[in-house]
Design a protein around this motif. Structure first.
Motif, short mmCIF file in Angstrom:
data_model
loop_
_atom_site.label_atom_id
_atom_site.label_comp_id
_atom_site.label_asym_id
_atom_site.label_seq_id
_atom_site.Cartn_x
_atom_site.Cartn_y
_atom_site.Cartn_z
N ARG A 31 0.88 -1.17 0.00
CA ARG A 31 0.00 0.00 0.00
C ARG A 31 0.92 1.23 0.00
O ARG A 31 1.59 1.50 1.00
CB ARG A 31 -0.90 -0.02 1.23
CG ARG A 31 -1.82 -1.25 1.30
CD ARG A 31 -2.48 -1.37 2.67
NE ARG A 31 -1.46 -1.51 3.72
CZ ARG A 31 -1.72 -1.38 5.02
NH1 ARG A 31 -2.94 -1.12 5.45
NH2 ARG A 31 -0.75 -1.53 5.91
N ILE A 32 0.94 1.94 -1.10
CA ILE A 32 1.94 2.99 -1.32
C ILE A 32 1.29 4.36 -1.17
O ILE A 32 0.27 4.65 -1.80
CB ILE A 32 2.57 2.87 -2.72
CG1 ILE A 32 3.22 1.49 -2.90
CG2 ILE A 32 3.58 3.98 -2.96
CD1 ILE A 32 3.60 1.19 -4.33
N GLY A 33 1.90 5.19 -0.34
CA GLY A 33 1.48 6.58 -0.21
C GLY A 33 2.57 7.48 -0.79
O GLY A 33 3.74 7.32 -0.48
N LEU A 34 2.18 8.40 -1.66
CA LEU A 34 3.13 9.35 -2.26
C LEU A 34 2.80 10.73 -1.74
O LEU A 34 1.71 11.26 -2.01
CB LEU A 34 3.02 9.31 -3.79
CG LEU A 34 3.86 10.34 -4.56
CD1 LEU A 34 5.36 10.15 -4.29
CD2 LEU A 34 3.57 10.25 -6.06
N SER A 43 -0.78 3.75 -6.19
CA SER A 43 -0.38 4.62 -5.09
C SER A 43 -1.50 5.59 -4.78
O SER A 43 -2.39 5.84 -5.60
CB SER A 43 0.90 5.40 -5.44
OG SER A 43 0.67 6.33 -6.48
N GLU A 44 -1.44 6.14 -3.60
CA GLU A 44 -2.42 7.13 -3.15
C GLU A 44 -1.69 8.42 -2.83
O GLU A 44 -0.66 8.42 -2.16
CB GLU A 44 -3.15 6.61 -1.90
CG GLU A 44 -4.16 7.59 -1.32
CD GLU A 44 -4.83 7.06 -0.06
OE1 GLU A 44 -5.22 7.88 0.80
OE2 GLU A 44 -4.94 5.82 0.08
N SER A 45 -2.23 9.53 -3.33
CA SER A 45 -1.64 10.84 -2.99
C SER A 45 -1.90 11.14 -1.53
O SER A 45 -3.03 11.04 -1.04
CB SER A 45 -2.24 11.94 -3.87
OG SER A 45 -1.82 11.81 -5.21
N PHE A 61 -0.81 2.45 5.08
CA PHE A 61 0.27 2.33 4.11
C PHE A 61 1.35 1.38 4.61
O PHE A 61 1.62 1.28 5.80
CB PHE A 61 0.90 3.71 3.84
CG PHE A 61 -0.06 4.74 3.34
CD1 PHE A 61 -0.55 4.69 2.04
CD2 PHE A 61 -0.50 5.75 4.17
CE1 PHE A 61 -1.44 5.63 1.57
CE2 PHE A 61 -1.40 6.71 3.72
CZ PHE A 61 -1.87 6.65 2.42
N LEU A 115 9.00 -1.15 -3.44
CA LEU A 115 7.58 -0.85 -3.56
C LEU A 115 6.72 -2.10 -3.39
O LEU A 115 5.52 -2.08 -3.66
CB LEU A 115 7.30 -0.20 -4.92
CG LEU A 115 7.99 1.15 -5.14
CD1 LEU A 115 7.64 1.70 -6.52
CD2 LEU A 115 7.60 2.16 -4.06
N LEU A 159 4.94 5.69 -11.34
CA LEU A 159 4.21 4.64 -10.61
C LEU A 159 3.00 4.17 -11.41
O LEU A 159 2.73 2.96 -11.51
CB LEU A 159 3.77 5.16 -9.24
CG LEU A 159 4.88 5.51 -8.25
CD1 LEU A 159 4.28 5.99 -6.93
CD2 LEU A 159 5.80 4.32 -8.00
N ARG A 164 4.75 10.16 -9.54
CA ARG A 164 3.38 9.67 -9.68
C ARG A 164 3.16 9.09 -11.08
O ARG A 164 2.53 8.03 -11.25
CB ARG A 164 2.41 10.82 -9.39
CG ARG A 164 0.96 10.50 -9.52
CD ARG A 164 0.07 11.54 -8.80
NE ARG A 164 0.61 12.86 -8.87
CZ ARG A 164 0.33 13.77 -9.82
NH1 ARG A 164 -0.47 13.43 -10.82
NH2 ARG A 164 0.84 14.98 -9.78
#
Length: 890
Positions: free
Chosen positions: A621-624, A648-650, A665, A851, A641, A638
Motif C-alpha cells: 500500500r503505497i502513499g506518495l 499509489s495514493e496521494s 500504508f 515498492l 508509478l 506519480r
C-alpha cells in the motif's frame, strides 16, 4: 465560387439563404474583434482568457476569414482537444499540403540537387511555428496568441502584414498546454478581488510535471510533448518560437542570442540564425519604443531536452523569449530603487541597449512586447524566406556529407542485451523524434563484433543525426567557458550531462569505421519498433523472470493483479538473461496467461522444475506525499508509478498529520524537496487556508511513528537531508552548507558502486550503476548507525561519467544511498534522483524493489565515520562555509 444572376424573387431569396449557409468565408467578411467575442481584450487588467475562450475566438476568426484554418492535432493529458491555427494568404492555404511536402523535401535534402533546392527555396513559402507558451502561470503568451491572430487576419492594406501573408505560413498554437491555461485562469478568477488574488496555484499546471513540461523535449513522456513533436515533424517549420515569462529583472524581455555554451551538434546555420533573429527582434522592439530588451544573460541552451529547443536538432531555428511578468493579470508599479544595485544607474550595456526606467507594468505591456517579438520573427521570415529555406536544405545536406566521412558512422543497439525491452524503447524514442532507425535483417559484423539479427542501427548519414549524437555521446563543457578550476564561468541553467544510454541502462556501441555497402545490405529501415519475440521456455511449474529488464516490474504487477504469486530468488537461478540473484520467481498462474503478460512487455520467461529459496513479495500500500506547494518531482514519481502499474495514493498534509499511517500504508515516498517545502509549505496568508502549511510537527511525528511501527520510508535527494534532521538519524550530509567553489554538480551523471548486494532493494542492478546527481546530499554514517550502505561513490576515483562535476574528491568514497534501520521499519535515503524526469530508467530499481511488501533480511554491521575524523571534517566545513549566499547548493 461565382453565382450566376437569376431572375425571380423566390430564386433570389433561395440563393441568399444558400449563400449564408455555405461553409466558406471571404476576405470581405467582418472579422470579429477579441472584445466583441470575449467581452474583454486579452491583456486587460484583471482578465485572463482561458483556452476555451481562445479556441472559441479562433473559430470565430476562421468563420469570418479565408486567411485562417483550424486543425485538430491531438488530445491533452486531461483530454482537451489540441487545436492549431494556420494563417497565411488564401492562395497559400489552398496549397498547404503542397508547401508541407516541399518543406519535408528541403528538410530531408536527399531527393534534391543543389539546383533543385535553390529553385524550391525561390518559389516556396516558409512555415513558422509560434505558440502561446507552455508554462501556464506565464500568462501573457496565451493572451498574445489571440491578439496576434486578430492582427494578421484583420489587417487591410498593411504592407508588412501583406508580405508576411504572402511569404509565410504561420502555424499558431494558442498554447501548447491547454489544460494548464484553463487551470490557471480558473484559479485567478476564483481569487480575483480577494487577498489571494496573486497567490500561487497549489497544484501543477500540467497534471504530472508542471514546469518540467519544457524538459521533456526528447524523451516525450508527456502527451503534450508527443503531440507537439509529432505535429512539428508533420509541418516541418523552419522556425519554432515559444513564448515564456519572465525576463531577468529589471529587463522587460529576454531575447536571443543565448548565453554559452551551445552544442556543437547543432547545425552552424541554425546557430547563426538564432543570433540574426535576436538582433532583428532587438531592432524591431526599439523601433516601437519598447525598451528593456536584454540578451545572453542567464539563459543557455546546453540541455537538449527543452521542448521548445529540441527541434533545433531537426534543423529548425528553435528558441524562446522571456517577457517580464508580475502575477497573472494584476498590474504592478516598480521604482528604480527596487532594481538590483548594479542596474539602478540605468546605464546601457552592449546586450541591454535601452534599459527600462521603471513604472507601471500591466499584462497588456507584456502582450505588446510578445506581439512585437512575434511580428519581428514573421517579418524576418518573410524578408529572408528564400535564404531560410535554402539554408534548411544545406543544414541537412552538409550533415549527411559530414557523417559520410567522419565518425561516428553509426550506433548499434544490440539485441539481445541485459535489458532488451529498454533498448527497444530507446530505439522507439529515436523514431518518435524523427530519426531513422534500421533493423538488422541478418547478422552483420562491425567494430570487430558480430551483431545478431534484430539489432537496431542508427546510421549517421541522415538529416537529423546530430540529435542522436547529442543524446548518445558523453557531455563535456567547452573549455572556453571553464575557469582555471574547471568551474563554469556562469553556472549552468539546467543539467550538464544526460547521456541517454547511460541513464537508461542500455548498451549502445559506436561504429568508428565507415559502414560498407555489404553491411548496409543487412539492414532494413523500420517505421516502428515491433514487439519483441518472447517465449516461456521449459515445462516446469515454476517460472523465472529476469530482474534486469525494467519491464519485468510491469509484468510482475500484472501477475500480482491476476492473483499470481511472486518472490525474489535468494540464490542464483537461471533466467533468460543468464544466472542471477534476486530474479522474480512466479507461481500460481497459468502458462498461457503468463505468456500473454510476457509478450505484452517483451520479457522472456524460463521455467524450473523446482522452486528455489525465495523471499515472497506482495503488493504494498503505497502513499506518495503530495504537497500543496507543488512538487515537480512528486508529479514525475506519480507518473512513473502509474506507468509501471504500482497503485499509489496521494498523501496530502492533512492525511500525514492525521497519523495512524501504518494502518493505511506499507510504504511512503517523499519526493525531492527542501525541508521548508516539506515542513512549512506555503506561508499562512499566501494562499487560502486549506492549502497553507506543510506536514508541520504533527506530520513529522506521524512519519516517525509510521516507520517505528514497521513502515518503509523512501526518500529522494534533498528530502533526505530533511529526514536526517527530522528523525535525528545518525547520518551526516557531508555537502551541507558547501558552496559552489568547494563542490558543484547542478546535474550530471555519476557512477556509484553497490555495497551490500544482499539487500533486496539492489536486486537487478549492475555492480556500478550510473545515477543522476542534481544538487543532492552525500552521506556519512555516524556512531549509532544501524543499516546498510547501499551504494557509494568510488574511492579515489572521479565518479563523473557525463557533465560537469567540480571537486569530485569531496564525495569520493562517500555513501550515495543508505538503508537506515528505525524501530521496526527502515528508511531508504537516496542522495540522487533515481527517477529523474522519467529518464534515468537504469536507476529505477533502486526504489522500485522497495515498492513491494516483504520480509527484509537482517542488517550486517556497517563501518561508521570515527568521531574525531567526523568532528574535524565538520569543523573544516563550518570554517570554510561562512555566510550563505546565492551559490549555496543545499
Amino acid at each position: 465560387m461565382h453565382l450566376r444572376f437569376v431572375r425571380g424573387r423566390y430564386t433570389a431569396i433561395l440563393l441568399s439563404v444558400l449563400f449564408l449557409s455555405l461553409p466558406f468565408v471571404t476576405a470581405g467578411a467582418q472579422v470579429p474583434t477579441p472584445v466583441s467575442a470575449l467581452g474583454h481584450n486579452p491583456g486587460d487588467d484583471f482578465y485572463l482568457a482561458d483556452y476555451d475562450d481562445a479556441i472559441r475566438y479562433f473559430h470565430a476568426l476562421a468563420a469570418s476569414s479565408d486567411r485562417i484554418k483550424m486543425f485538430k492535432v491531438g488530445k491533452s493529458t486531461r483530454g482537451e482537444e489540441f487545436e492549431i491555427a494556420v494563417i497565411s494568404s488564401p492562395e497559400n492555404l489552398a496549397r498547404l499540403d503542397e508547401y508541407k511536402s516541399i518543406a519535408h523535401k528541403l528538410a530531408d535534402s536527399r531527393t534534391l540537387t543543389d539546383a533543385q533546392a535553390r529553385e524550391l527555396a525561390r518559389t516556396s513559402k516558409v512555415i513558422v511555428h509560434i505558440d502561446g507558451g507552455l508554462h501556464s502561470d506565464e500568462v501573457a503568451g496565451g493572451q498574445h496568441s489571440i491578439q496576434l491572430a486578430y492582427k494578421l487576419v484583420s489587417a487591410q492594406g498593411d504592407p508588412q502584414i501583406d508580405a508576411i501573408l504572402n511569404n509565410v505560413i504561420l502555424v499558431l498554437w494558442p498554447t501548447i498546454n491547454p489544460d494548464g491555461q484553463n487551470m490557471v485562469a480558473a484559479w485567478y478568477r476564483r481569487n480575483l478581488g480577494t487577498s489571494f488574488e496573486v497567490s500561487p496555484m497549489p497544484w501543477l499546471y500540467q497534471d504530472y510535471v508542471g514546469h518540467d513540461n519544457n524538459r521533456d523535449g526528447y524523451m516525450l513522456n508527456m502527451t503534450e510533448s508527443q503531440v507537439v513533436t509529432r505535429t512539428e515533424i508533420e509541418y516541418s517549420p523552419v522556425i519554432f518560437y515559444c513564448q515564456h515569462q519572465t525576463a531577468p529583472f529589471p529587463a522587460r524581455i529576454w531575447i536571443p542570442p543565448f548565453a554559452d555554451p551551445i552544442s556543437s551538434n547543432i547545425s552552424p546555420y541554425m546557430r547563426s540564425w538564432l543570433n540574426v533573429v535576436g538582433t532583428n527582434m532587438s531592432a524591431a522592439l526599439q523601433q516601437q519604443h519598447l525598451p528593456g530588451a536584454i540578451s545572453q544573460a542567464q539563459y543557455d541552451n546546453w540541455y537538449p531536452g527543452f521542448l521548445d529547443f529540441t527541434h533545433v536538432f531537426r534543423n529548425e531555428i528553435s528558441f524562446f523569449t522571456e517577457t517580464a511578468l508580475y502575477r497573472y493579470a494584476t498590474p504592478r508599479f516598480y521604482t528604480v530603487n527596487e532594481f538590483p544595485k548594479p542596474s539602478q544607474d540605468l546605464k546601457a550595456l552592449t546586450l541591454y541597449t535601452d534599459p527600462w526606467q521603471g513604472g507601471w507594468w500591466h499584462l497588456n505591456d507584456a502582450v505588446k512586447y510578445m506581439v512585437a517579438a512575434s511580428m519581428s520573427v514573421l517579418d524576418t521570415s518573410a524578408k529572408y524566406r528564400e535564404q531560410l529555406l535554402y539554408n534548411r536544405w544545406q543544414a541537412a545536406h552538409d550533415n549527411i556529407e559530414h557523417f559520410k566521412h567522419a565518425a561516428p558512422y553509426a550506433y548499434v543497439l544490440p539485441n539481445p542485451q541485459a535489458d532488451t525491452p529498454e533498448a527497444a524503447l530507446l530505439a522507439q524514442k529515436l523514431l518518435d523524434n524523427g530519426l531513422e532507425v534500421h533493423r538488422a535483417a541478418r547478422s552483420f559484423h562491425a567494430n570487430g563484433i558480430d551483431y545478431l539479427a534484430g539489432s537496431w542501427v542508427v546510421l549517421m548519414d541522415q538529416p537529423y543525426s546530430g540529435l542522436a549524437k547529442e543524446l548518445f555521446e558523453v557531455q563535456h563543457y567547452p573549455q572556453a567557458i571553464l575557469d582555471g578550476s574547471a568551474k563554469p564561468v556562469t553556472l549552468p541553467y539546467d543539467v550538464t550531462g544526460w547521456t541517454l544510454p547511460m541513464q537508461m541502462g542500455v548498451k549502445v556501441d559506436v561504429v568508428t569505421d565507415p559502414v560498407s555497402d555489404e553491411q548496409r545490405s543487412a539492414l532494413e529501415l523500420v517505421s516502428k519498433i515491433e514487439p519483441l519475440s518472447v517465449s516461456v521456455e521449459g515445462a516446469g511449474p515454476t517460472f523465472i523472470i529476469s530482474h534486469k529488464p525494467d519491464a519485468s516490474f510491469m509484468a510482475v504487477n500484472d501477475i500480482l493483479a491476476a492473483s499470481g504469486s511472486v518472490a525474489f530468488a535468494r540464490d542464483e537461478v537461471q533466467t533468460s538473461e543468464g544466472r542471477e540473484t534476486g530474479a522474480f520467481v512466479v507461481t500460481g498462474i497459468g502458462r498461457a496467461n503468463l505468456l500473454s503478460i510476457a509478450q505484452k512487455y517483451g520479457v522472456s520467461v524460463v521455467s524450473a522444475t523446482r522452486t528455489p529459496q525465495t523471499i515472497p513479495i506482495h503488493k504494498a500500500r503505497i502513499g506518495l506525499y503530495r504537497p500543496w506547494q507543488p512538487s515537480i518531482d512528486e508529479g514525475w514519481t506519480r507518473w512513473i508509478l502509474e506507468k509501471y502499474g504500482f497503485a499509489s495514493e496521494s498523501l496530502y498534509n492533512a492525511g500525514v498529520k492525521a497519523g495512524n499511517l501504518h494502518a493505511r500504508f506499507d510504504t511512503i515516498i517523499l519526493p525531492d524537496m527542501s525541508k521548508n517545502q516539506l515542513t512549512d509549505g506555503f506561508k499562512t496568508g499566501m494562499v487560502p487556508s486549506e492549502y497553507a502549511g506543510g506536514i508541520d510537527t504533527a506530520g513529522a511525528d506521524a512519519l516517525r511513528e509510521f516507520v517505528r511501527e514497521g513502515g518503509t520510508l523512501i526518500v529522494f535527494n534533498q528530502s533526505s537531508s530533511a529526514v536526517i534532521d527530522l528523525f535525528g538519524l545518525p547520518v551526516s550530509n557531508i555537502l551541507a552548507d558547501v558552496k559552489s567553489d568547494q563542490f558543484f554538480c547542478s546535474g550530471a551523471l555519476l557512477r556509484v558502486e553497490l555495497k551490500d548486494t544482499s539487500r533486496p532493494s539492489l536486486y537487478g542492478l549492475p555492480a556500478d550503476p550510473i545515477v543522476m546527481f542534481e544538487r543532492g546530499p552525500a552521506f556519512a554514517p555516524r556512531p549509532g548507525f544501524e543499516g546498510a550502505i547501499l551504494a557509494a561513490y568510488p574511492k579515489g576515483t572521479n565518479p563523473l561519467e557525463s557533465g560537469v562535476l567540480l571537486h569530485p574528491e569531496k564525495i569520493e568514497g562517500q555513501a550515495a544511498a543508505l538503508d537506515v534501520s528505525y524501530g521496526k521499519g527502515h528508511i531508504l535515503l537516496y542522495g540522487f534522483k533515481p527517477q529523474w524526469r522519467a529518464q534515468s530508467h537504469g536507476a529505477y530499481k533502486f526504489f522500485m524493489n522497495s515498492l513491494y511488501r516483504y520480509n527484509e533480511p537482517a542488517f550486517t554491521e556497517t563501518p561508521v565515520v570515527k568521531p574525531a575524523e567526523s568532528d574535524k571534517a565538520t569543523r573544516k566545513i563550518e570554517a570554510s562555509a561562512g555566510q550563505q549566499d546565492d551559490d549555496d547548493l543545499n
